[in-house]
Design a protein around this motif. Structure first.
Motif, PDB file in Angstrom:
ATOM      1  N   SER A   2       5.616  -4.801   4.102  1.00  0.00           N
ATOM      2  CA  SER A   2       4.749  -3.624   4.056  1.00  0.00           C
ATOM      3  C   SER A   2       3.680  -3.676   5.145  1.00  0.00           C
ATOM      4  O   SER A   2       3.436  -4.704   5.745  1.00  0.00           O
ATOM      5  N   THR A   3       3.073  -2.528   5.365  1.00  0.00           N
ATOM      6  CA  THR A   3       2.004  -2.447   6.370  1.00  0.00           C
ATOM      7  C   THR A   3       0.715  -3.042   5.817  1.00  0.00           C
ATOM      8  O   THR A   3       0.424  -2.904   4.636  1.00  0.00           O
ATOM      9  N   PRO A   4      -0.054  -3.703   6.675  1.00  0.00           N
ATOM     10  CA  PRO A   4      -1.323  -4.264   6.207  1.00  0.00           C
ATOM     11  C   PRO A   4      -2.265  -3.193   5.676  1.00  0.00           C
ATOM     12  O   PRO A   4      -2.367  -2.104   6.237  1.00  0.00           O
ATOM     13  N   ALA A   5      -2.927  -3.520   4.583  1.00  0.00           N
ATOM     14  CA  ALA A   5      -3.925  -2.632   3.979  1.00  0.00           C
ATOM     15  C   ALA A   5      -5.137  -3.478   3.619  1.00  0.00           C
ATOM     16  O   ALA A   5      -5.003  -4.666   3.326  1.00  0.00           O
ATOM     17  N   ILE A  18     -10.377  -7.412   3.899  1.00  0.00           N
ATOM     18  CA  ILE A  18      -9.457  -8.170   4.736  1.00  0.00           C
ATOM     19  C   ILE A  18      -8.097  -7.475   4.694  1.00  0.00           C
ATOM     20  O   ILE A  18      -7.577  -7.191   3.606  1.00  0.00           O
ATOM     21  N   ALA A  19      -7.541  -7.213   5.854  1.00  0.00           N
ATOM     22  CA  ALA A  19      -6.241  -6.556   5.920  1.00  0.00           C
ATOM     23  C   ALA A  19      -5.130  -7.571   5.657  1.00  0.00           C
ATOM     24  O   ALA A  19      -5.130  -8.671   6.210  1.00  0.00           O
ATOM     25  N   CYS A  20      -4.219  -7.198   4.778  1.00  0.00           N
ATOM     26  CA  CYS A  20      -3.045  -8.029   4.524  1.00  0.00           C
ATOM     27  C   CYS A  20      -1.956  -7.156   3.932  1.00  0.00           C
ATOM     28  O   CYS A  20      -2.209  -6.055   3.454  1.00  0.00           O
ATOM     29  N   THR A  21      -0.725  -7.651   3.972  1.00  0.00           N
ATOM     30  CA  THR A  21       0.402  -6.918   3.411  1.00  0.00           C
ATOM     31  C   THR A  21       0.429  -7.122   1.897  1.00  0.00           C
ATOM     32  O   THR A  21      -0.255  -8.009   1.367  1.00  0.00           O
ATOM     33  N   ASP A  22       1.235  -6.328   1.222  1.00  0.00           N
ATOM     34  CA  ASP A  22       1.378  -6.478  -0.231  1.00  0.00           C
ATOM     35  C   ASP A  22       1.888  -7.873  -0.583  1.00  0.00           C
ATOM     36  O   ASP A  22       1.490  -8.445  -1.592  1.00  0.00           O
ATOM     37  N   GLU A  23       2.757  -8.416   0.261  1.00  0.00           N
ATOM     38  CA  GLU A  23       3.312  -9.751   0.009  1.00  0.00           C
ATOM     39  C   GLU A  23       2.253 -10.840   0.140  1.00  0.00           C
ATOM     40  O   GLU A  23       2.304 -11.863  -0.541  1.00  0.00           O
ATOM     41  N   GLU A  24       1.301 -10.641   1.035  1.00  0.00           N
ATOM     42  CA  GLU A  24       0.242 -11.628   1.273  1.00  0.00           C
ATOM     43  C   GLU A  24      -0.918 -11.515   0.291  1.00  0.00           C
ATOM     44  O   GLU A  24      -1.718 -12.443   0.168  1.00  0.00           O
TER      45      GLU A  24
END
Length: 100
Positions: A2-5, A18-24
């Motif tokens: 996914s795109t970072p959010a 902090i921007a991160c993907t759903d997986e992170e």
């Protein structure tokens, strides 16, 4: 992936986006909670007041934990390798004896 959010985490009662993907996301939240706990430990134990000083002391403590864990892992890996080598030697002996 996914795109970072942006994800909001709280460290010493301060909010950080902090921007991160759903997986992170779960890892980021766990890391932030761990860091928050370490910084609170340092703040209360050392009676430190400056955020920079608390952050550096917490980083040093976490780094020390990481190095100790790596050394322990290396030591355990060496021990396992020795056991595997001993078992291989025994198997080689049994197999060569049964071939004769």
């Amino acid at each position: 992936m996914s795109t970072p959010a942006p994800v909001s985490v709280s460290i010493l009662d301060r909010e950080f986006l902090i921007a991160c993907t759903d997986e992170e996301r779960p890892g980021l939240i766990a890391a932030a909670a761990y860091l928050d706990g370490k910084m609170r430990e340092v703040k209360s134990a050392a009676k430190a007041s400056g955020l920079d000083r608390i952050a550096v002391l917490a980083a040093l403590n976490i780094t020390h934990e990481l190095i100790a864990a790596r050394q322990q892992g290396t030591s355990q890996a060496d021990s396992v390798a020795q056991h595997v080598q001993a078992l291989k030697h025994k198997l080689d002996g049994v197999l060569s004896a049964s071939v004769k």
